[in-house]
Motif scaffolding. Structure first.
Motif, PDB file in Angstrom:
ATOM      1  N   PRO A  76       1.279  12.346  -1.026  1.00  0.00           N
ATOM      2  CA  PRO A  76       0.578  11.211  -1.634  1.00  0.00           C
ATOM      3  C   PRO A  76      -0.910  11.502  -1.796  1.00  0.00           C
ATOM      4  O   PRO A  76      -1.543  12.060  -0.911  1.00  0.00           O
ATOM      5  CB  PRO A  76       0.822  10.071  -0.643  1.00  0.00           C
ATOM      6  N   LYS A  77      -1.442  11.161  -2.975  1.00  0.00           N
ATOM      7  CA  LYS A  77      -2.864  11.337  -3.281  1.00  0.00           C
ATOM      8  C   LYS A  77      -3.322  10.195  -4.168  1.00  0.00           C
ATOM      9  O   LYS A  77      -2.506   9.532  -4.814  1.00  0.00           O
ATOM     10  CB  LYS A  77      -3.089  12.663  -4.009  1.00  0.00           C
ATOM     11  N   ARG A  78      -4.630  10.012  -4.236  1.00  0.00           N
ATOM     12  CA  ARG A  78      -5.200   9.013  -5.137  1.00  0.00           C
ATOM     13  C   ARG A  78      -5.117   9.541  -6.562  1.00  0.00           C
ATOM     14  O   ARG A  78      -5.584  10.629  -6.874  1.00  0.00           O
ATOM     15  CB  ARG A  78      -6.658   8.742  -4.803  1.00  0.00           C
ATOM     16  N   VAL A  79      -4.444   8.787  -7.430  1.00  0.00           N
ATOM     17  CA  VAL A  79      -4.297   9.153  -8.834  1.00  0.00           C
ATOM     18  C   VAL A  79      -4.611   7.916  -9.663  1.00  0.00           C
ATOM     19  O   VAL A  79      -3.973   6.873  -9.482  1.00  0.00           O
ATOM     20  CB  VAL A  79      -2.855   9.650  -9.139  1.00  0.00           C
ATOM     21  N   ALA A 129       4.632   5.870   3.885  1.00  0.00           N
ATOM     22  CA  ALA A 129       3.306   6.216   3.399  1.00  0.00           C
ATOM     23  C   ALA A 129       3.130   7.712   3.169  1.00  0.00           C
ATOM     24  O   ALA A 129       2.318   8.124   2.347  1.00  0.00           O
ATOM     25  CB  ALA A 129       2.250   5.720   4.384  1.00  0.00           C
ATOM     26  N   LYS A 130       3.892   8.553   3.876  1.00  0.00           N
ATOM     27  CA  LYS A 130       3.729  10.005   3.748  1.00  0.00           C
ATOM     28  C   LYS A 130       4.829  10.675   2.937  1.00  0.00           C
ATOM     29  O   LYS A 130       4.602  11.699   2.320  1.00  0.00           O
ATOM     30  CB  LYS A 130       3.654  10.638   5.136  1.00  0.00           C
ATOM     31  N   ASP A 131       6.037  10.126   3.001  1.00  0.00           N
ATOM     32  CA  ASP A 131       7.138  10.702   2.230  1.00  0.00           C
ATOM     33  C   ASP A 131       8.245   9.676   2.037  1.00  0.00           C
ATOM     34  O   ASP A 131       8.204   8.590   2.594  1.00  0.00           O
ATOM     35  CB  ASP A 131       7.694  11.978   2.877  1.00  0.00           C
ATOM     36  N   ALA A 132       9.200  10.037   1.204  1.00  0.00           N
ATOM     37  CA  ALA A 132      10.333   9.153   0.920  1.00  0.00           C
ATOM     38  C   ALA A 132      11.579  10.024   0.770  1.00  0.00           C
ATOM     39  O   ALA A 132      11.507  11.137   0.231  1.00  0.00           O
ATOM     40  CB  ALA A 132      10.081   8.352  -0.355  1.00  0.00           C
ATOM     41  N   LEU A 133      12.720   9.518   1.250  1.00  0.00           N
ATOM     42  CA  LEU A 133      13.990  10.239   1.143  1.00  0.00           C
ATOM     43  C   LEU A 133      15.028   9.351   0.479  1.00  0.00           C
ATOM     44  O   LEU A 133      15.202   8.195   0.872  1.00  0.00           O
ATOM     45  CB  LEU A 133      14.489  10.652   2.528  1.00  0.00           C
ATOM     46  N   GLY A 134      15.711   9.912  -0.515  1.00  0.00           N
ATOM     47  CA  GLY A 134      16.732   9.149  -1.224  1.00  0.00           C
ATOM     48  C   GLY A 134      17.856  10.037  -1.709  1.00  0.00           C
ATOM     49  O   GLY A 134      17.771  11.274  -1.636  1.00  0.00           O
ATOM     50  N   VAL A 135      18.921   9.403  -2.182  1.00  0.00           N
ATOM     51  CA  VAL A 135      20.060  10.125  -2.746  1.00  0.00           C
ATOM     52  C   VAL A 135      20.369   9.555  -4.125  1.00  0.00           C
ATOM     53  O   VAL A 135      20.103   8.388  -4.402  1.00  0.00           O
ATOM     54  CB  VAL A 135      21.313  10.038  -1.841  1.00  0.00           C
ATOM     55  N   GLY A 168       0.783  -1.223   0.000  1.00  0.00           N
ATOM     56  CA  GLY A 168       0.000   0.000   0.000  1.00  0.00           C
ATOM     57  C   GLY A 168       0.818   1.279   0.000  1.00  0.00           C
ATOM     58  O   GLY A 168       0.286   2.352   0.259  1.00  0.00           O
ATOM     59  N   LEU A 169       2.108   1.201  -0.282  1.00  0.00           N
ATOM     60  CA  LEU A 169       2.947   2.398  -0.324  1.00  0.00           C
ATOM     61  C   LEU A 169       2.634   3.214  -1.572  1.00  0.00           C
ATOM     62  O   LEU A 169       2.305   2.657  -2.619  1.00  0.00           O
ATOM     63  CB  LEU A 169       4.426   2.014  -0.329  1.00  0.00           C
ATOM     64  N   PRO A 170       2.782   4.543  -1.473  1.00  0.00           N
ATOM     65  CA  PRO A 170       2.569   5.375  -2.663  1.00  0.00           C
ATOM     66  C   PRO A 170       3.588   5.039  -3.747  1.00  0.00           C
ATOM     67  O   PRO A 170       4.720   4.651  -3.464  1.00  0.00           O
ATOM     68  CB  PRO A 170       2.784   6.796  -2.148  1.00  0.00           C
ATOM     69  N   THR A 171       3.174   5.213  -4.974  1.00  0.00           N
ATOM     70  CA  THR A 171       4.029   4.926  -6.116  1.00  0.00           C
ATOM     71  C   THR A 171       4.440   6.229  -6.788  1.00  0.00           C
ATOM     72  O   THR A 171       4.016   7.312  -6.398  1.00  0.00           O
ATOM     73  CB  THR A 171       3.282   4.048  -7.129  1.00  0.00           C
ATOM     74  N   VAL A 172       5.266   6.102  -7.824  1.00  0.00           N
ATOM     75  CA  VAL A 172       5.662   7.238  -8.650  1.00  0.00           C
ATOM     76  C   VAL A 172       5.397   6.838 -10.094  1.00  0.00           C
ATOM     77  O   VAL A 172       5.772   5.746 -10.513  1.00  0.00           O
ATOM     78  CB  VAL A 172       7.158   7.587  -8.465  1.00  0.00           C
ATOM     79  N   ARG A 173       4.753   7.742 -10.837  1.00  0.00           N
ATOM     80  CA  ARG A 173       4.541   7.529 -12.273  1.00  0.00           C
ATOM     81  C   ARG A 173       5.417   8.535 -12.989  1.00  0.00           C
ATOM     82  O   ARG A 173       5.184   9.734 -12.900  1.00  0.00           O
ATOM     83  CB  ARG A 173       3.073   7.703 -12.629  1.00  0.00           C
ATOM     84  N   ALA A 228      -0.325   7.702  -5.099  1.00  0.00           N
ATOM     85  CA  ALA A 228       0.922   8.111  -5.745  1.00  0.00           C
ATOM     86  C   ALA A 228       1.450   9.392  -5.113  1.00  0.00           C
ATOM     87  O   ALA A 228       0.674  10.260  -4.696  1.00  0.00           O
ATOM     88  CB  ALA A 228       0.706   8.333  -7.237  1.00  0.00           C
ATOM     89  N   PHE A 229       2.778   9.499  -5.031  1.00  0.00           N
ATOM     90  CA  PHE A 229       3.385  10.760  -4.617  1.00  0.00           C
ATOM     91  C   PHE A 229       3.153  11.770  -5.733  1.00  0.00           C
ATOM     92  O   PHE A 229       3.277  11.450  -6.925  1.00  0.00           O
ATOM     93  CB  PHE A 229       4.884  10.590  -4.366  1.00  0.00           C
ATOM     94  N   THR A 230       2.844  13.014  -5.352  1.00  0.00           N
ATOM     95  CA  THR A 230       2.532  14.032  -6.353  1.00  0.00           C
ATOM     96  C   THR A 230       3.606  15.109  -6.459  1.00  0.00           C
ATOM     97  O   THR A 230       3.562  15.918  -7.381  1.00  0.00           O
ATOM     98  CB  THR A 230       1.185  14.703  -6.036  1.00  0.00           C
ATOM     99  N   SER A 231       4.559  15.128  -5.523  1.00  0.00           N
ATOM    100  CA  SER A 231       5.581  16.178  -5.538  1.00  0.00           C
ATOM    101  C   SER A 231       6.963  15.603  -5.256  1.00  0.00           C
ATOM    102  O   SER A 231       7.107  14.616  -4.535  1.00  0.00           O
ATOM    103  CB  SER A 231       5.266  17.247  -4.496  1.00  0.00           C
ATOM    104  N   LEU A 232       7.969  16.266  -5.830  1.00  0.00           N
ATOM    105  CA  LEU A 232       9.367  15.877  -5.631  1.00  0.00           C
ATOM    106  C   LEU A 232      10.184  17.126  -5.336  1.00  0.00           C
ATOM    107  O   LEU A 232      10.108  18.112  -6.068  1.00  0.00           O
ATOM    108  CB  LEU A 232       9.914  15.192  -6.881  1.00  0.00           C
TER     109      LEU A 232
END
Length: 169
Positions: free
Chosen positions: A137-140, A104-110, A64-69, A145-149
């Motif tokens: 994250p929002k329903r898309v 579920a709310k955010d993700a951090l990466g390098v 159930g984690l948000p995805t990225v398109r 899906a995450f909506t911002s980067l």
């Protein structure tokens, strides 16, 4: 006089063969020595949309984690290794992303933002180390899906800003 012609020709031929062998070995050594340079040049080159498709991990939704398109299209992915930042020309692409946290709310990466020389008026293709934060994250299209980067550069930047924001939906 004929006695000297034979041995002299033999020595000349031996020298010529030795020269050819040494030249071939030297050329082969130079070619092999450049192999690692070619590989690093390919790694540093900006990724085109075709290359992006080959680099991505299998990003099937899980837990159930948000995805990225990527560019708002394509199959949704969890923990993508590549995200296209400028969708119109694929001139800026986040690559080699390693996720330190993916929730579920955010993700951090390098990773590295690869910039094609025509993007942002750069003179050469370049890579810029950066930190990436996915959020919002929002329903898309029926899925979360995450909506911002948010991209924060470590050091020099392609556009002069230390932080850039991108809309993913």
């Amino acid at each position: 006089m004929t006695d000297r012609g034979g041995p002299r020709w033999g020595r000349g031929r031996t020298a010529l063969v030795a020269f050819a062998v040494v030249t071939a070995l030297a050329a082969g050594g130079v070619w092999l020595g450049q192999t690692s340079d070619r590989a690093s040049a390919v790694d540093a080159a900006p990724k085109t949309s075709a290359a992006v498709q080959d680099v991505k991990e299998d990003g099937k939704p899980s837990d159930g984690l948000p995805t990225v398109r990527d560019c708002g299209i394509g199959a949704p992915e969890v923990k993508p290794r590549v995200i296209t930042l400028t969708c119109t020309d694929v001139g800026m692409v986040a690559t080699g992303i390693s996720w330190k946290k993916y929730g579920a709310k955010d993700a951090l990466g390098v990773g590295v933002v690869q910039v094609e020389k025509t993007a942002a008026g750069a003179e050469t293709d370049a890579g810029f180390p950066a930190t990436f934060r996915l959020y919002g994250p929002k329903r898309v299209d029926g899925g979360l899906a995450f909506t911002s980067l948010e991209v924060t550069y470590e050091g020099s930047t392609p556009l002069g800003d230390t932080t850039e924001m991108y809309n993913l939906a």
